[in-house]
Design a protein around this motif. Structure first.
Motif, PDB file in Angstrom:
ATOM      1  N   VAL A  55       0.737  -1.137   0.124  1.00 42.77           N
ATOM      2  CA  VAL A  55       0.084   0.089  -0.319  1.00 42.77           C
ATOM      3  C   VAL A  55       1.190   1.453  -0.008  1.00 42.77           C
ATOM      4  O   VAL A  55       0.506   2.357  -1.151  1.00 42.77           O
ATOM      5  N   VAL A  56       2.156   1.509   0.531  1.00 37.71           N
ATOM      6  CA  VAL A  56       3.168   2.291   1.158  1.00 37.71           C
ATOM      7  C   VAL A  56       3.609   2.573  -0.751  1.00 37.71           C
ATOM      8  O   VAL A  56       3.495   3.582  -1.051  1.00 37.71           O
ATOM      9  N   LEU A  57       3.548   1.121  -1.098  1.00 40.88           N
ATOM     10  CA  LEU A  57       4.383   1.275  -2.822  1.00 40.88           C
ATOM     11  C   LEU A  57       3.781   2.171  -3.302  1.00 40.88           C
ATOM     12  O   LEU A  57       3.605   2.465  -5.041  1.00 40.88           O
ATOM     13  N   SER A  58       2.076   2.030  -3.332  1.00 40.28           N
ATOM     14  CA  SER A  58       1.034   1.584  -4.070  1.00 40.28           C
ATOM     15  C   SER A  58       0.838   3.887  -4.512  1.00 40.28           C
ATOM     16  O   SER A  58       0.255   4.341  -5.298  1.00 40.28           O
ATOM     17  N   LEU A  59       0.864   4.233  -2.845  1.00 40.41           N
ATOM     18  CA  LEU A  59       0.465   5.613  -2.420  1.00 40.41           C
ATOM     19  C   LEU A  59       1.795   6.297  -3.269  1.00 40.41           C
ATOM     20  O   LEU A  59       1.861   7.293  -3.966  1.00 40.41           O
ATOM     21  N   VAL A  60       3.114   6.003  -3.378  1.00 42.97           N
ATOM     22  CA  VAL A  60       4.802   6.671  -4.146  1.00 42.97           C
ATOM     23  C   VAL A  60       4.348   6.686  -5.958  1.00 42.97           C
ATOM     24  O   VAL A  60       4.206   7.145  -6.249  1.00 42.97           O
ATOM     25  N   GLY A  61       3.282   4.865  -5.655  1.00 44.92           N
ATOM     26  CA  GLY A  61       3.028   4.951  -7.655  1.00 44.92           C
ATOM     27  C   GLY A  61       1.908   5.624  -8.317  1.00 44.92           C
ATOM     28  O   GLY A  61       2.054   5.778  -9.217  1.00 44.92           O
ATOM     29  N   VAL A 109       0.587  11.010 -11.082  1.00 43.42           N
ATOM     30  CA  VAL A 109       0.557  11.675 -11.385  1.00 43.42           C
ATOM     31  C   VAL A 109       1.045  12.815 -11.713  1.00 43.42           C
ATOM     32  O   VAL A 109       0.695  13.709 -12.801  1.00 43.42           O
ATOM     33  N   LEU A 110       2.468  12.984 -11.687  1.00 43.85           N
ATOM     34  CA  LEU A 110       3.050  13.488 -12.352  1.00 43.85           C
ATOM     35  C   LEU A 110       3.813  12.695 -13.519  1.00 43.85           C
ATOM     36  O   LEU A 110       4.499  14.043 -14.637  1.00 43.85           O
ATOM     37  N   GLY A 111       3.915  12.276 -13.369  1.00 49.46           N
ATOM     38  CA  GLY A 111       3.935  11.715 -15.153  1.00 49.46           C
ATOM     39  C   GLY A 111       3.369  12.060 -16.438  1.00 49.46           C
ATOM     40  O   GLY A 111       3.493  12.503 -16.774  1.00 49.46           O
ATOM     41  N   SER A 112       1.643  12.267 -15.530  1.00 44.15           N
ATOM     42  CA  SER A 112       0.485  12.506 -16.455  1.00 44.15           C
ATOM     43  C   SER A 112       0.582  14.226 -16.652  1.00 44.15           C
ATOM     44  O   SER A 112       0.697  14.284 -17.639  1.00 44.15           O
ATOM     45  N   ILE A 113       1.354  14.925 -15.953  1.00 45.10           N
ATOM     46  CA  ILE A 113       1.214  15.850 -15.665  1.00 45.10           C
ATOM     47  C   ILE A 113       2.259  16.407 -17.153  1.00 45.10           C
ATOM     48  O   ILE A 113       2.448  16.526 -17.629  1.00 45.10           O
ATOM     49  N   CYS A 157       8.774   8.574 -22.256  1.00 46.16           N
ATOM     50  CA  CYS A 157       9.502   8.104 -21.390  1.00 46.16           C
ATOM     51  C   CYS A 157       8.517   8.820 -20.267  1.00 46.16           C
ATOM     52  O   CYS A 157       8.178   7.492 -19.233  1.00 46.16           O
ATOM     53  N   CYS A 158       7.470   9.443 -20.041  1.00 51.02           N
ATOM     54  CA  CYS A 158       6.527   9.803 -19.108  1.00 51.02           C
ATOM     55  C   CYS A 158       5.246   9.230 -19.788  1.00 51.02           C
ATOM     56  O   CYS A 158       4.852   7.907 -18.083  1.00 51.02           O
ATOM     57  N   ALA A 159       5.280   8.777 -20.533  1.00 48.65           N
ATOM     58  CA  ALA A 159       3.775   7.310 -20.395  1.00 48.65           C
ATOM     59  C   ALA A 159       4.617   5.933 -19.901  1.00 48.65           C
ATOM     60  O   ALA A 159       3.661   5.254 -19.118  1.00 48.65           O
ATOM     61  N   GLY A 160       5.923   5.518 -20.442  1.00 48.82           N
ATOM     62  CA  GLY A 160       6.126   4.490 -19.150  1.00 48.82           C
ATOM     63  C   GLY A 160       6.462   4.758 -18.066  1.00 48.82           C
ATOM     64  O   GLY A 160       5.626   3.497 -17.233  1.00 48.82           O
ATOM     65  N   ILE A 161       6.771   5.242 -17.707  1.00 48.65           N
ATOM     66  CA  ILE A 161       6.854   5.964 -15.722  1.00 48.65           C
ATOM     67  C   ILE A 161       5.359   6.469 -14.943  1.00 48.65           C
ATOM     68  O   ILE A 161       5.139   5.605 -14.363  1.00 48.65           O
ATOM     69  N   ALA A 162       4.486   7.148 -16.142  1.00 50.14           N
ATOM     70  CA  ALA A 162       3.092   6.391 -15.505  1.00 50.14           C
ATOM     71  C   ALA A 162       2.348   4.695 -15.362  1.00 50.14           C
ATOM     72  O   ALA A 162       1.588   4.279 -14.586  1.00 50.14           O
ATOM     73  N   ASN A 163       2.857   3.889 -16.616  1.00 52.39           N
ATOM     74  CA  ASN A 163       2.521   2.803 -16.593  1.00 52.39           C
ATOM     75  C   ASN A 163       3.113   2.038 -15.545  1.00 52.39           C
ATOM     76  O   ASN A 163       2.252   1.090 -15.131  1.00 52.39           O
ATOM     77  N   PHE A 164       4.025   2.587 -15.266  1.00 53.70           N
ATOM     78  CA  PHE A 164       4.907   1.727 -13.841  1.00 53.70           C
ATOM     79  C   PHE A 164       4.072   1.650 -12.696  1.00 53.70           C
ATOM     80  O   PHE A 164       3.970   0.996 -11.970  1.00 53.70           O
ATOM     81  N   ALA A 165       3.983   3.120 -12.187  1.00 54.74           N
ATOM     82  CA  ALA A 165       3.413   3.924 -11.266  1.00 54.74           C
ATOM     83  C   ALA A 165       2.244   3.151 -11.325  1.00 54.74           C
ATOM     84  O   ALA A 165       1.578   3.096  -9.812  1.00 54.74           O
ATOM     85  N   MET A 166       0.781   2.702 -12.121  1.00 57.20           N
ATOM     86  CA  MET A 166       0.199   1.958 -12.450  1.00 57.20           C
ATOM     87  C   MET A 166       0.130   0.926 -11.712  1.00 57.20           C
ATOM     88  O   MET A 166      -0.778   0.410 -11.269  1.00 57.20           O
TER      89      MET A 166
END
Length: 73
Positions: free
Chosen positions: A20-26, A31-35, A45-54
């Motif tokens: 859960v803590v890791l998911s909050l970091v994700g 959010v930052l990757g989407s912005i 690369c921002c799209a890849g970071i956003a997918n990793f965060a999901m």
């Protein structure tokens, strides 16, 4: 059939809390990757970071399911 695997749930609970803590970091990374991808669409690369965060956001559910499946009824 009813699944009665409370032992797997209880043992997996501490690991799910870490997830859960890791998911909050994700979530923050997503959010930052989407912005960033909205501000500069040429940054693929921002799209890849956003997918990793999901994937990090979905991690607690995956961890609990994995632990529950490992223990017999």
């Amino acid at each position: 059939m009813g699944d009665c695997r409370p032992l797997g749930f209880l043992i997996g609970l501490p690991f799910a809390l870490v997830a859960v803590v890791l998911s909050l970091v994700g979530l923050i990374i997503w959010v930052l990757g989407s912005i960033l991808s909205c501000l500069c669409p040429c940054c693929i690369c921002c799209a890849g970071i956003a997918n990793f965060a999901m994937d990090l956001v979905k991690l607690p559910v995956k961890v609990i399911r994995w632990f529950i499946e490992k223990f017999p009824c």
